[in-house]
Design a protein around this motif. Structure first.
Motif, PDB file in Angstrom:
ATOM      1  N   LYS A   1       0.952  -1.171  -0.134  1.00 23.84           N
ATOM      2  CA  LYS A   1       0.037  -0.508  -0.143  1.00 23.84           C
ATOM      3  C   LYS A   1       0.974   0.935   0.469  1.00 23.84           C
ATOM      4  O   LYS A   1       0.576   1.577  -0.590  1.00 23.84           O
ATOM      5  CB  LYS A   1      -0.742  -0.317   0.864  1.00 23.84           C
ATOM      6  CG  LYS A   1      -2.491   0.759   1.272  1.00 23.84           C
ATOM      7  CD  LYS A   1      -3.403   0.500   2.434  1.00 23.84           C
ATOM      8  CE  LYS A   1      -4.876   1.418   2.053  1.00 23.84           C
ATOM      9  NZ  LYS A   1      -5.533   1.780   3.410  1.00 23.84           N
TER      10      LYS A   1
ATOM     11  N   LEU B   1       2.412   1.993  -3.796  1.00 24.67           N
ATOM     12  CA  LEU B   1       0.969   2.872  -4.206  1.00 24.67           C
ATOM     13  C   LEU B   1       0.623   3.724  -4.060  1.00 24.67           C
ATOM     14  O   LEU B   1       0.469   4.360  -5.067  1.00 24.67           O
ATOM     15  CB  LEU B   1      -0.453   1.382  -4.266  1.00 24.67           C
ATOM     16  CG  LEU B   1      -0.126   0.144  -5.326  1.00 24.67           C
ATOM     17  CD1 LEU B   1      -1.405  -0.477  -4.396  1.00 24.67           C
ATOM     18  CD2 LEU B   1      -0.093   0.259  -6.225  1.00 24.67           C
ATOM     19  N   LYS B   2       1.409   4.171  -2.987  1.00 28.77           N
ATOM     20  CA  LYS B   2       0.954   5.646  -2.757  1.00 28.77           C
ATOM     21  C   LYS B   2       1.946   6.124  -3.265  1.00 28.77           C
ATOM     22  O   LYS B   2       1.131   7.700  -2.901  1.00 28.77           O
ATOM     23  CB  LYS B   2       0.916   6.050  -1.020  1.00 28.77           C
ATOM     24  CG  LYS B   2       0.279   7.221  -0.405  1.00 28.77           C
ATOM     25  CD  LYS B   2      -1.212   7.254  -0.308  1.00 28.77           C
ATOM     26  CE  LYS B   2      -1.705   8.425   0.045  1.00 28.77           C
ATOM     27  NZ  LYS B   2      -1.735   9.585  -0.197  1.00 28.77           N
TER      28      LYS B   2
ATOM     29  N   LYS C   1       3.497   5.488  -6.034  1.00 30.94           N
ATOM     30  CA  LYS C   1       3.108   5.675  -7.124  1.00 30.94           C
ATOM     31  C   LYS C   1       2.662   6.563  -7.234  1.00 30.94           C
ATOM     32  O   LYS C   1       2.155   6.983  -8.361  1.00 30.94           O
ATOM     33  CB  LYS C   1       3.345   3.892  -7.976  1.00 30.94           C
ATOM     34  CG  LYS C   1       2.260   4.298  -8.882  1.00 30.94           C
ATOM     35  CD  LYS C   1       1.970   2.555  -9.740  1.00 30.94           C
ATOM     36  CE  LYS C   1       1.389   2.909 -11.036  1.00 30.94           C
ATOM     37  NZ  LYS C   1       0.314   1.441 -11.101  1.00 30.94           N
ATOM     38  N   GLU C   2       0.802   6.862  -6.847  1.00 30.27           N
ATOM     39  CA  GLU C   2       0.229   7.835  -7.000  1.00 30.27           C
ATOM     40  C   GLU C   2       0.324   8.969  -7.354  1.00 30.27           C
ATOM     41  O   GLU C   2      -0.009   9.340  -7.670  1.00 30.27           O
ATOM     42  CB  GLU C   2      -1.419   7.254  -6.171  1.00 30.27           C
ATOM     43  CG  GLU C   2      -2.374   8.440  -6.439  1.00 30.27           C
ATOM     44  CD  GLU C   2      -3.205   7.929  -4.914  1.00 30.27           C
ATOM     45  OE1 GLU C   2      -3.479   8.849  -4.248  1.00 30.27           O
ATOM     46  OE2 GLU C   2      -3.220   6.631  -4.160  1.00 30.27           O
ATOM     47  N   GLU C   3       1.217   9.741  -5.905  1.00 34.10           N
ATOM     48  CA  GLU C   3       1.522  10.530  -5.948  1.00 34.10           C
ATOM     49  C   GLU C   3       2.714  11.096  -6.650  1.00 34.10           C
ATOM     50  O   GLU C   3       3.021  12.269  -6.727  1.00 34.10           O
ATOM     51  CB  GLU C   3       1.636  11.084  -3.980  1.00 34.10           C
ATOM     52  CG  GLU C   3       0.885  11.001  -3.632  1.00 34.10           C
ATOM     53  CD  GLU C   3       1.376  11.166  -1.925  1.00 34.10           C
ATOM     54  OE1 GLU C   3       1.937  11.974  -2.048  1.00 34.10           O
ATOM     55  OE2 GLU C   3       0.556  11.015  -0.916  1.00 34.10           O
TER      56      GLU C   3
ATOM     57  N   ILE D   1       3.491  10.585 -10.015  1.00 34.16           N
ATOM     58  CA  ILE D   1       2.149  10.512 -11.363  1.00 34.16           C
ATOM     59  C   ILE D   1       1.459  11.872 -11.240  1.00 34.16           C
ATOM     60  O   ILE D   1       1.239  12.808 -12.148  1.00 34.16           O
ATOM     61  CB  ILE D   1       1.343   9.077 -11.113  1.00 34.16           C
ATOM     62  CG1 ILE D   1       1.896   8.131 -12.126  1.00 34.16           C
ATOM     63  CG2 ILE D   1       0.140   9.688 -12.941  1.00 34.16           C
ATOM     64  CD1 ILE D   1       1.116   7.264 -11.542  1.00 34.16           C
ATOM     65  N   ALA D   2       1.033  12.056  -9.880  1.00 34.36           N
ATOM     66  CA  ALA D   2       0.262  13.173  -9.089  1.00 34.36           C
ATOM     67  C   ALA D   2       0.643  15.138  -9.760  1.00 34.36           C
ATOM     68  O   ALA D   2       1.464  15.659 -10.122  1.00 34.36           O
ATOM     69  CB  ALA D   2      -0.563  13.358  -8.273  1.00 34.36           C
TER      70      ALA D   2
END
Length: 295
Positions: free
Chosen positions: A272, A275-276, A278-280, A282-283
């Motif tokens: 997790k 994944l966090k 990766k998400e941040e 990309i943003a």
């Protein structure tokens, strides 16, 4: 077989199909069928069945004694692993090229740490060819194409490279691409072969560079000192161009685009925390003027 073994152990400890099924959250019929499958596989009966319930046969007792501790330990480890994977607390080990991780991503590291105070970052900057699997990295940022089939690759976008020079450069600036041959040049090791493009036009600079460094920050400092023209990624020169500390020359000629990707081991589930990240990331990259997210 492992699933059937877990069911056998649960039923043996509950001494009842009904209680075993309730404990496992399964139907009695399913539990009974799975026990029968295991008995067929092993070639022996595991339980004495009577109106009073179940009791282990001699073979069943021996099988229970040999396997119960192992299965309980396995369940415990799997539970701990699941908790680790699904937790936003703990260590996150990341690899990234130095020229991306130090400088262009400085603001990202700060914001990620503030947004996720319980994640401990372990950031390894350096050789982009280091083995992600051998170093037990959770997730890695990579520049350029990847060949390792044991890694999952998620392409994020591209970084363009441009020709830059200092305002203190003493010579007249080149007006055509061919005039680069007559100007002192400074190259980063990764960008020492200058393959330049302007739409369909191609140009290869084959001259010897006056200065070469394996650290792009050294190359950048030499350019700022007025030592010559350099081809550098927009990620490390964008702010200096914006502030007038560097001048982009011969635009729209550019160097080859560098693909930026995220990598992680094929056989490892992303936690997790990863994944966090990766998400941040990309943003963050989507908001950067030096990053091109077009396909």
């Amino acid at each position: 077989m492992l699933d059937n073994l877990k069911i056998f152990i649960a039923v043996a400890e509950q001494q009842s199909l009904t209680s075993g099924a309730e404990h496992l959250g399964m139907t009695i019929a399913t539990v009974s069928r799975r026990i029968s499958e295991l008995e067929v596989k092993l070639g022996c009966e595991l339980f004495h069945r009577s109106n009073k319930g179940l009791s282990l046969t001699q073979a069943g007792q021996a099988y229970y004694d040999e396997t119960a501790d192992f299965v309980h330990e396995l369940n415990s480890r799997l539970s701990n692993l699941e908790n680790t994977l699904n937790s936003l607390e703990g260590e996150l080990k990341i690899m990234a090229p130095t020229n991306i991780g130090s400088g262009p991503l400085n603001n990202f590291w700060r914001s990620f740490a503030l947004n996720n105070p319980h994640i401990s970052l372990n950031i390894c900057l350096g050789d982009p060819d280091k083995d992600v699997i051998a170093n037990q990295v959770d997730i890695a940022i990579r520049s350029g194409p990847q060949q390792n089939s044991s890694l999952i690759q998620k392409k994020l976008g591209k970084i363009h490279s441009v020709l830059v020079v200092s305002p203190d450069y003493q010579n007249l600036l080149p007006e055509t691409i061919n005039q680069l041959d007559f100007h002192p040049s400074i190259a980063a090791q990764l960008f020492k072969n200058w393959k330049l493009e302007k739409g369909p036009e191609k140009f290869v600079l084959s001259k010897k560079h006056e200065h070469i460094s394996n650290d792009m920050n050294v190359t950048l400092n030499l350019v700022k000192a007025g030592a010559g023209i350099a081809l550098l990624p927009m990620s490390i020169v964008h702010e200096d161009i914006k502030k007038g500390k560097l001048i982009q020359v011969l635009s729209p000629w550019e160097g080859a685009q560098r693909e930026i990707s995220l990598l992680w081991p094929q056989k490892r589930t992303l936690s997790k925390r990863a994944l966090k990240f990766k998400e941040e990331l990309i943003a963050f990259l989507a908001e950067q003027p030096w990053f091109d997210m077009t396909p």
